[in-house]
Design an enzyme around this catalytic site. Structure first.
Site, short mmCIF file in Angstrom:
data_model
loop_
_atom_site.label_atom_id
_atom_site.label_comp_id
_atom_site.label_asym_id
_atom_site.label_seq_id
_atom_site.Cartn_x
_atom_site.Cartn_y
_atom_site.Cartn_z
N LYS A 108 0.85 -1.19 0.00
CA LYS A 108 0.00 0.00 0.00
C LYS A 108 0.88 1.23 0.00
CE LYS A 108 -4.48 0.87 0.18
NZ LYS A 108 -5.57 0.04 -0.34
P1 NAD Z 1 -13.95 7.39 -2.92
O1 NAD Z 1 -13.04 8.48 -2.49
O2 NAD Z 1 -14.35 7.25 -4.35
O3 NAD Z 1 -15.34 7.51 -2.08
C1 NAD Z 1 -15.38 7.60 -0.69
C2 NAD Z 1 -16.79 7.98 -0.26
O4 NAD Z 1 -16.87 7.94 1.17
C3 NAD Z 1 -17.21 9.38 -0.67
O5 NAD Z 1 -18.61 9.40 -0.97
C4 NAD Z 1 -16.96 10.20 0.60
O6 NAD Z 1 -17.75 11.39 0.69
C5 NAD Z 1 -17.36 9.19 1.65
N1 NAD Z 1 -16.77 9.48 2.96
C6 NAD Z 1 -15.50 9.85 3.24
N2 NAD Z 1 -15.36 10.05 4.56
C7 NAD Z 1 -16.57 9.79 5.11
C8 NAD Z 1 -17.08 9.83 6.42
N3 NAD Z 1 -16.30 10.21 7.45
N4 NAD Z 1 -18.37 9.48 6.64
C9 NAD Z 1 -19.15 9.11 5.60
N5 NAD Z 1 -18.75 9.07 4.34
C10 NAD Z 1 -17.47 9.41 4.10
O7 NAD Z 1 -13.30 6.06 -2.34
P2 NAD Z 1 -13.57 4.56 -2.81
O8 NAD Z 1 -12.58 4.19 -3.86
O9 NAD Z 1 -15.03 4.37 -3.06
O10 NAD Z 1 -13.13 3.77 -1.49
C11 NAD Z 1 -14.01 3.62 -0.37
C12 NAD Z 1 -13.44 2.56 0.55
O11 NAD Z 1 -13.31 1.33 -0.18
C13 NAD Z 1 -12.03 2.84 1.12
O12 NAD Z 1 -11.95 2.28 2.41
C14 NAD Z 1 -11.11 2.06 0.19
O13 NAD Z 1 -9.89 1.69 0.80
C15 NAD Z 1 -11.98 0.85 -0.07
N6 NAD Z 1 -11.63 0.13 -1.29
C16 NAD Z 1 -11.64 0.75 -2.50
C17 NAD Z 1 -11.31 0.02 -3.64
C18 NAD Z 1 -11.37 0.63 -5.01
O14 NAD Z 1 -11.14 -0.10 -5.99
N7 NAD Z 1 -11.69 1.90 -5.15
C19 NAD Z 1 -10.95 -1.32 -3.52
C20 NAD Z 1 -10.96 -1.93 -2.27
C21 NAD Z 1 -11.32 -1.19 -1.16
#
Ligand code: NAD
Length: 418
Positions: A108
């Protein structure tokens, strides 16, 4: 900021790994190796800002373990990033790739910054310098980054270009999650949300919950949350609530998810979506529903709210959204938790397909990619479920058991150098 304050994220993962290794009677050599990250790089680098000043940023790249193949893991741009969190997320990647059965280790990266306050050209300069500083670790055969919170396909394109300039030729397989035009894979953008959708439907089937009309609440409306809300609603579920960092929208009749997503596109938030009531994130998490998808950030399900969660199924779209204390309460209360290293593995599965396509310069269509993703997610889910039933353990323990068995076998076969 290097993560000295309030370090516990990596310790939580270590405790789980250690406990499961002991329970399974795995060789001590395997357990002790997984207690530490193999390589950790901290970089402090200057970036010229648009106003002419120079700012020094801190970045990390951590390889937790590469026993099963080149290490793989996203890069996060976030003001709260620190070494402890990066280590924890790298370890979760080692476990995730093993559960999914793809030939990768775990890594990471992160830069401590707030991309929302930076211009595109500042972000490009930051990304290119960070990519150049971590180039001693990354590479198509060694360590392959991908997008995570705060980064996107454009950031991956800059990393790919910077790395390629250093080599003197194009190296598309150095990152995944790239734009399609430069070697990205069809279906990659939606892959994590699609994998969460598969997990949610398999969990519902297992519990005898009819997916048609099943009520769903989704925290987070970004890549993962927005996609899973959209796909579950297309599968006939009733998505009654969605939130983001600013708050949430609720409708007992079911939200028009496409409408909410276009509202987000126009305004930047789910707040104020048409035909919906405003709710808080706390209310969303404790809402009565069949399926709760937590797809925002870590540690949102905690000891304080776990007794009030009313969902029958929790799908961990985010990494580490449930603290160990909360997990115990939820499991004791009979709530089915599809853990992060299983439920959100769809992204890394399609990243693997993108890497393979890049190495072979042979590209698949979206149907082929989605079918492969569906097959791997279903196999992984069913395998973990069968371990959970045979060993009478919760799904998280079963997923760790699945991963650690793979890792112990790989380490035993490879042995220790020299
Ligand atoms: P992103 O930045 O596209 O979206 C994040 C969302 O969460 C946004 O809507 C944001 O407003 C919201 N958010 C942020 N802080 C918040 C809070 N305190 N309370 C409520 N909502 C909040 O990110 P993403 O890519 O969708 O990733 C989301 C999660 O999924 C992360 O934990 C990431 O590590 C995990 N993840 C993502 C992927 C991927 O392929 N994008 C893969 C595996 C895991």
């Amino acid at each position: 900021m290097t993560g000295d304050a309030d370090e516990h994220a990596f310790e939580n993962v270590r405790k789980l790994i250690s406990g499961v290794c002991e329970r399974m009677g795995l060789p001590e050599m395997c357990r002790v190796r997984l207690m530490e990250c193999e390589r950790e790089l901290i970089v402090h680098f200057p970036v010229k800002m648009d106003d002419g000043t120079v700012k020094v940023f801190t970045g990390f790249r951590v390889v937790h373990n590469d026993s099963r193949g080149p290490s793989k893991g996203g890069i996060r741009y976030h003001p709260d990033a620190n070494l402890d969190k990066v280590r924890a997320l790298a370890a979760l990647m080692t476990l995730k790739t093993a559960v999914a059965g793809i030939p990768y280790g775990g890594a990471k990266g992160a830069v401590v910054c707030d991309p929302k306050t930076m211009s595109l050209s500042e972000l490009e300069r930051l990304t290119r310098r960070y990519a150049s500083d971590i180039a001693i670790l990354i590479g198509p055969d060694s360590d392959i980054p991908a997008p995570d919170v705060g980064t996107n396909p454009q950031v991956m394109a800059w990393i790919m270009d910077t790395y390629s300039m250093g080599k003197g030729y194009s190296v598309p397989a150095v990152v995944t999650g790239k734009p399609l035009e430069i070697g990205g894979s069809s279906g990659r953008f939606e892959a994590t949300g699609r994998g969460c959708m598969v997990s949610a439907l398999l969990a519902a089937k297992h519990l005898g919950i009819e997916s048609q009309g099943a009520t769903v609440a989704v925290q987070g409306c970004g890549n993962v949350g927005g996609t899973v809300a959209d796909l579950l609603s297309k599968e006939g579920c009733r998505v009654i609530a969605i939130s983001d960092i600013n708050g949430g929208s609720y409708s007992s009749e079911g939200l028009n998810v496409e409408g909410v997503l276009s509202h987000v596109k126009d305004t930047g938030s789910v707040v104020g979506s048409a035909n919906a009531e405003a709710i808080t994130n706390a209310e969303l998490l404790e809402m009565k529903c069949d399926i709760l998808v937590v797809a925002a950030i870590e540690e949102v399900l905690i000891e304080a709210n776990a007794p009030s969660i009313k969902a029958k199924i929790i799908v961990e779209g985010a990494n580490g959204p449930t603290t160990p204390e909360a997990h115990k309460i939820l499991v004791d209360r009979g709530i089915f938790v599809a853990p992060d290293i299983l439920a959100n593995a769809g992204g890394v599965i399609v990243s693997y397909l993108e890497w393979v396509q890049g190495l072979q310069s042979f590209y698949w269509d979206e149907t082929q990619v989605n079918n492969y993703l569906g097959r791997l997610m279903t196999n992984a889910f069913n395998h973990v479920l069968s371990i959970s039933e045979c060993e009478r353990v919760d799904m998280r323990t079963a997923a760790y058991m699945t991963a650690l068995k793979q890792l112990a076998t790989a380490m035993a076969i490879r042995g220790i150098f020299p």
